[in-house]
Motif scaffolding. Structure first.
Motif, PDB file in Angstrom:
ATOM      1  N   GLN A  61      59.214  23.346 -11.436  1.00 55.65           N
ATOM      2  CA  GLN A  61      58.780  22.881 -10.117  1.00 55.65           C
ATOM      3  C   GLN A  61      59.962  22.258  -9.402  1.00 55.65           C
ATOM      4  OE1 GLN A  61      55.288  20.419  -9.974  1.00 55.65           O
ATOM      5  NE2 GLN A  61      54.207  21.698 -11.438  1.00 55.65           N
ATOM      6  N   GLU A  62      60.214  22.723  -8.215  1.00 56.79           N
ATOM      7  CA  GLU A  62      61.330  22.225  -7.411  1.00 56.79           C
ATOM      8  C   GLU A  62      60.788  21.598  -6.141  1.00 56.79           C
ATOM      9  OE1 GLU A  62      63.840  25.524  -6.460  1.00 56.79           O
ATOM     10  OE2 GLU A  62      64.385  25.904  -8.537  1.00 56.79           O
ATOM     11  N   PRO A  63      61.554  20.664  -5.562  1.00 55.42           N
ATOM     12  CA  PRO A  63      61.132  20.136  -4.258  1.00 55.42           C
ATOM     13  C   PRO A  63      61.047  21.283  -3.253  1.00 55.42           C
ATOM     14  CG  PRO A  63      62.973  18.870  -5.142  1.00 55.42           C
ATOM     15  CD  PRO A  63      62.776  20.065  -6.034  1.00 55.42           C
ATOM     16  N   ARG A  64      60.054  21.252  -2.425  1.00 51.60           N
ATOM     17  CA  ARG A  64      59.794  22.237  -1.376  1.00 51.60           C
ATOM     18  C   ARG A  64      59.336  23.598  -1.884  1.00 51.60           C
ATOM     19  NH1 ARG A  64      65.163  21.301   1.359  1.00 51.60           N
ATOM     20  NH2 ARG A  64      65.132  19.075   1.598  1.00 51.60           N
ATOM     21  N   ALA A  65      59.184  23.764  -3.193  1.00 48.88           N
ATOM     22  CA  ALA A  65      58.661  25.032  -3.708  1.00 48.88           C
ATOM     23  C   ALA A  65      57.158  25.071  -3.459  1.00 48.88           C
ATOM     24  CB  ALA A  65      58.951  25.160  -5.202  1.00 48.88           C
ATOM     25  N   ILE A  66      56.648  26.247  -3.215  1.00 39.80           N
ATOM     26  CA  ILE A  66      55.208  26.443  -3.016  1.00 39.80           C
ATOM     27  C   ILE A  66      54.587  26.570  -4.395  1.00 39.80           C
ATOM     28  CG2 ILE A  66      53.468  27.985  -2.059  1.00 39.80           C
ATOM     29  CD1 ILE A  66      55.748  28.821  -0.019  1.00 39.80           C
ATOM     30  N   LEU A  67      53.690  25.646  -4.712  1.00 36.98           N
ATOM     31  CA  LEU A  67      53.048  25.628  -6.020  1.00 36.98           C
ATOM     32  C   LEU A  67      51.799  26.499  -5.961  1.00 36.98           C
ATOM     33  CD1 LEU A  67      53.253  21.777  -6.646  1.00 36.98           C
ATOM     34  CD2 LEU A  67      54.910  23.533  -7.286  1.00 36.98           C
ATOM     35  N   LEU A  68      51.782  27.560  -6.742  1.00 37.79           N
ATOM     36  CA  LEU A  68      50.658  28.488  -6.753  1.00 37.79           C
ATOM     37  C   LEU A  68      49.813  28.273  -8.002  1.00 37.79           C
ATOM     38  CD1 LEU A  68      52.484  31.790  -5.721  1.00 37.79           C
ATOM     39  CD2 LEU A  68      51.046  30.347  -4.272  1.00 37.79           C
ATOM     40  N   ALA A  69      48.498  28.373  -7.852  1.00 32.47           N
ATOM     41  CA  ALA A  69      47.586  28.228  -8.990  1.00 32.47           C
ATOM     42  C   ALA A  69      46.235  28.819  -8.630  1.00 32.47           C
ATOM     43  CB  ALA A  69      47.432  26.758  -9.363  1.00 32.47           C
ATOM     44  N   ARG A  70      45.403  28.973  -9.637  1.00 34.89           N
ATOM     45  CA  ARG A  70      43.992  29.312  -9.425  1.00 34.89           C
ATOM     46  C   ARG A  70      43.251  28.006  -9.201  1.00 34.89           C
ATOM     47  NH1 ARG A  70      42.292  34.364 -10.700  1.00 34.89           N
ATOM     48  NH2 ARG A  70      43.829  35.683 -11.732  1.00 34.89           N
ATOM     49  N   ALA A  71      42.138  28.062  -8.504  1.00 36.30           N
ATOM     50  CA  ALA A  71      41.373  26.849  -8.195  1.00 36.30           C
ATOM     51  C   ALA A  71      40.998  26.087  -9.455  1.00 36.30           C
ATOM     52  CB  ALA A  71      40.126  27.205  -7.396  1.00 36.30           C
ATOM     53  N   ALA A  72      40.636  26.779 -10.515  1.00 31.84           N
ATOM     54  CA  ALA A  72      40.208  26.118 -11.753  1.00 31.84           C
ATOM     55  C   ALA A  72      41.367  25.451 -12.488  1.00 31.84           C
ATOM     56  CB  ALA A  72      39.535  27.129 -12.671  1.00 31.84           C
ATOM     57  N   GLU A  73      42.600  25.755 -12.106  1.00 27.57           N
ATOM     58  CA  GLU A  73      43.766  25.234 -12.808  1.00 27.57           C
ATOM     59  C   GLU A  73      44.439  24.064 -12.102  1.00 27.57           C
ATOM     60  OE1 GLU A  73      46.225  28.685 -13.001  1.00 27.57           O
ATOM     61  OE2 GLU A  73      45.045  29.610 -14.595  1.00 27.57           O
ATOM     62  N   VAL A  74      43.889  23.615 -10.991  1.00 26.99           N
ATOM     63  CA  VAL A  74      44.519  22.534 -10.240  1.00 26.99           C
ATOM     64  C   VAL A  74      44.345  21.229 -11.003  1.00 26.99           C
ATOM     65  CG1 VAL A  74      44.511  21.235  -8.082  1.00 26.99           C
ATOM     66  CG2 VAL A  74      44.137  23.694  -8.055  1.00 26.99           C
ATOM     67  N   PRO A  75      45.447  20.587 -11.396  1.00 27.41           N
ATOM     68  CA  PRO A  75      45.337  19.331 -12.126  1.00 27.41           C
ATOM     69  C   PRO A  75      44.751  18.225 -11.257  1.00 27.41           C
ATOM     70  CG  PRO A  75      47.563  20.248 -12.267  1.00 27.41           C
ATOM     71  CD  PRO A  75      46.820  21.032 -11.248  1.00 27.41           C
ATOM     72  N   ALA A  76      43.980  17.348 -11.880  1.00 24.56           N
ATOM     73  CA  ALA A  76      43.409  16.211 -11.157  1.00 24.56           C
ATOM     74  C   ALA A  76      44.538  15.352 -10.594  1.00 24.56           C
ATOM     75  CB  ALA A  76      42.536  15.388 -12.092  1.00 24.56           C
ATOM     76  N   GLY A  77      44.306  14.790  -9.432  1.00 23.65           N
ATOM     77  CA  GLY A  77      45.303  13.919  -8.816  1.00 23.65           C
ATOM     78  C   GLY A  77      46.363  14.665  -8.028  1.00 23.65           C
ATOM     79  N   THR A  78      46.219  15.974  -7.885  1.00 30.24           N
ATOM     80  CA  THR A  78      47.216  16.738  -7.133  1.00 30.24           C
ATOM     81  C   THR A  78      46.579  17.406  -5.923  1.00 30.24           C
ATOM     82  OG1 THR A  78      46.841  18.685  -8.506  1.00 30.24           O
ATOM     83  CG2 THR A  78      48.629  17.209  -9.176  1.00 30.24           C
ATOM     84  N   ALA A  79      45.545  16.793  -5.404  1.00 30.23           N
ATOM     85  CA  ALA A  79      44.785  17.371  -4.292  1.00 30.23           C
ATOM     86  C   ALA A  79      45.711  17.795  -3.155  1.00 30.23           C
ATOM     87  CB  ALA A  79      43.761  16.374  -3.781  1.00 30.23           C
ATOM     88  N   GLY A  80      45.585  19.033  -2.755  1.00 36.48           N
ATOM     89  CA  GLY A  80      46.339  19.534  -1.619  1.00 36.48           C
ATOM     90  C   GLY A  80      47.747  19.989  -1.919  1.00 36.48           C
ATOM     91  N   ASN A  81      48.233  19.815  -3.140  1.00 42.26           N
ATOM     92  CA  ASN A  81      49.599  20.220  -3.462  1.00 42.26           C
ATOM     93  C   ASN A  81      49.716  21.688  -3.835  1.00 42.26           C
ATOM     94  OD1 ASN A  81      50.422  17.604  -3.050  1.00 42.26           O
ATOM     95  ND2 ASN A  81      50.472  17.088  -5.211  1.00 42.26           N
ATOM     96  N   PHE A  82      48.608  22.300  -4.230  1.00 44.75           N
ATOM     97  CA  PHE A  82      48.639  23.671  -4.708  1.00 44.75           C
ATOM     98  C   PHE A  82      48.049  24.631  -3.692  1.00 44.75           C
ATOM     99  CE2 PHE A  82      49.332  21.404  -8.572  1.00 44.75           C
ATOM    100  CZ  PHE A  82      50.076  22.252  -9.365  1.00 44.75           C
ATOM    101  N   ILE A  83      48.584  25.853  -3.716  1.00 45.23           N
ATOM    102  CA  ILE A  83      48.131  26.945  -2.862  1.00 45.23           C
ATOM    103  C   ILE A  83      47.527  28.005  -3.786  1.00 45.23           C
ATOM    104  CG2 ILE A  83      48.873  28.731  -1.224  1.00 45.23           C
ATOM    105  CD1 ILE A  83      49.168  25.845  -0.148  1.00 45.23           C
ATOM    106  N   SER A  84      46.429  28.600  -3.347  1.00 39.57           N
ATOM    107  CA  SER A  84      45.762  29.631  -4.142  1.00 39.57           C
ATOM    108  C   SER A  84      46.674  30.834  -4.337  1.00 39.57           C
ATOM    109  CB  SER A  84      44.484  30.072  -3.445  1.00 39.57           C
ATOM    110  OG  SER A  84      43.930  31.193  -4.090  1.00 39.57           O
ATOM    111  N   ILE A  85      46.605  31.423  -5.524  1.00 44.04           N
ATOM    112  CA  ILE A  85      47.414  32.617  -5.792  1.00 44.04           C
ATOM    113  C   ILE A  85      47.019  33.770  -4.880  1.00 44.04           C
ATOM    114  CG2 ILE A  85      47.906  32.007  -8.181  1.00 44.04           C
ATOM    115  CD1 ILE A  85      45.767  34.092  -8.986  1.00 44.04           C
ATOM    116  N   SER A  86      45.803  33.724  -4.341  1.00 44.12           N
ATOM    117  CA  SER A  86      45.370  34.805  -3.447  1.00 44.12           C
ATOM    118  C   SER A  86      46.181  34.815  -2.141  1.00 44.12           C
ATOM    119  CB  SER A  86      43.876  34.716  -3.156  1.00 44.12           C
ATOM    120  OG  SER A  86      43.563  33.527  -2.500  1.00 44.12           O
ATOM    121  N   TYR A  87      46.897  33.729  -1.856  1.00 46.60           N
ATOM    122  CA  TYR A  87      47.766  33.702  -0.676  1.00 46.60           C
ATOM    123  C   TYR A  87      48.771  34.850  -0.734  1.00 46.60           C
ATOM    124  CZ  TYR A  87      51.463  32.259   2.529  1.00 46.60           C
ATOM    125  OH  TYR A  87      52.408  32.246   3.520  1.00 46.60           O
TER     126      TYR A  87
END
Length: 153
Positions: A61-87
């Motif tokens: 993970q790098e600063p300014r990198a787009i973090l991709l994940a599936r909805a079920a894989e989003v870690p708690a406490g990271t609300a809004g930091n991840f973008i769906s892989i479907s993007y």
């Protein structure tokens, strides 16, 4: 003697090459968007699409990198930091860079079931409490006391 169909004369003007088309995951300056995916099947499937469209894959993970994940894989406490892989797949399918905000993932609070016999679900009770949010242990204690009282009565 000139040969028909031979090489073009130096005095002829050759058409300019078409302007290089910007790829989906490239910025105006030509730099590629940086994406991070956890190792796994999704990374193996999406990496070729991202690279073909001018993006880069980060190994960490790098600063300014787009973090991709599936909805079920989003870690708690990271609300809004991840973008769906479907993007990525949606952008490639539509051949345009779509607004990322539409793909932002928000983690949901965990839901807990209560022992059989109780009609309340702790997650619902916690949400119903609103500003008087209680810890899971407080809710469990109340549920236990409610069950004890109904059995004693």
């Amino acid at each position: 003697m000139p040969v028909p169909g031979g090489a073009a004369k130096a005095s002829q003007v050759l058409p300019a090459p078409p302007p290089q088309q910007r790829r989906l995951f490239q910025e105006e300056d030509g730099s590629g968007l940086r994406f991070y995916l956890r190792p796994g099947v999704d990374k193996a499937n999406l990496a070729p699409l991202i690279l073909r469209e001018g993006g880069h894959i980060c190994h960490v993970q790098e600063p300014r990198a787009i973090l991709l994940a599936r909805a079920a894989e989003v870690p708690a406490g990271t609300a809004g930091n991840f973008i769906s892989i479907s993007y990525v797949t949606d952008c490639v399918a539509r051949k345009e860079r779509l607004p990322m905000e539409h793909y932002r993932l928000h983690s949901e609070p965990p839901r807990f079931a209560v022992a059989s016999g109780s009609k309340k679900v702790m997650g619902q009770k916690c949400a119903a409490e609103g500003s008087k949010a209680q810890s899971i242990f407080q809710i469990a204690n109340e549920e236990f006391e409610d069950n004890e009282m109904s059995q004693d009565g």
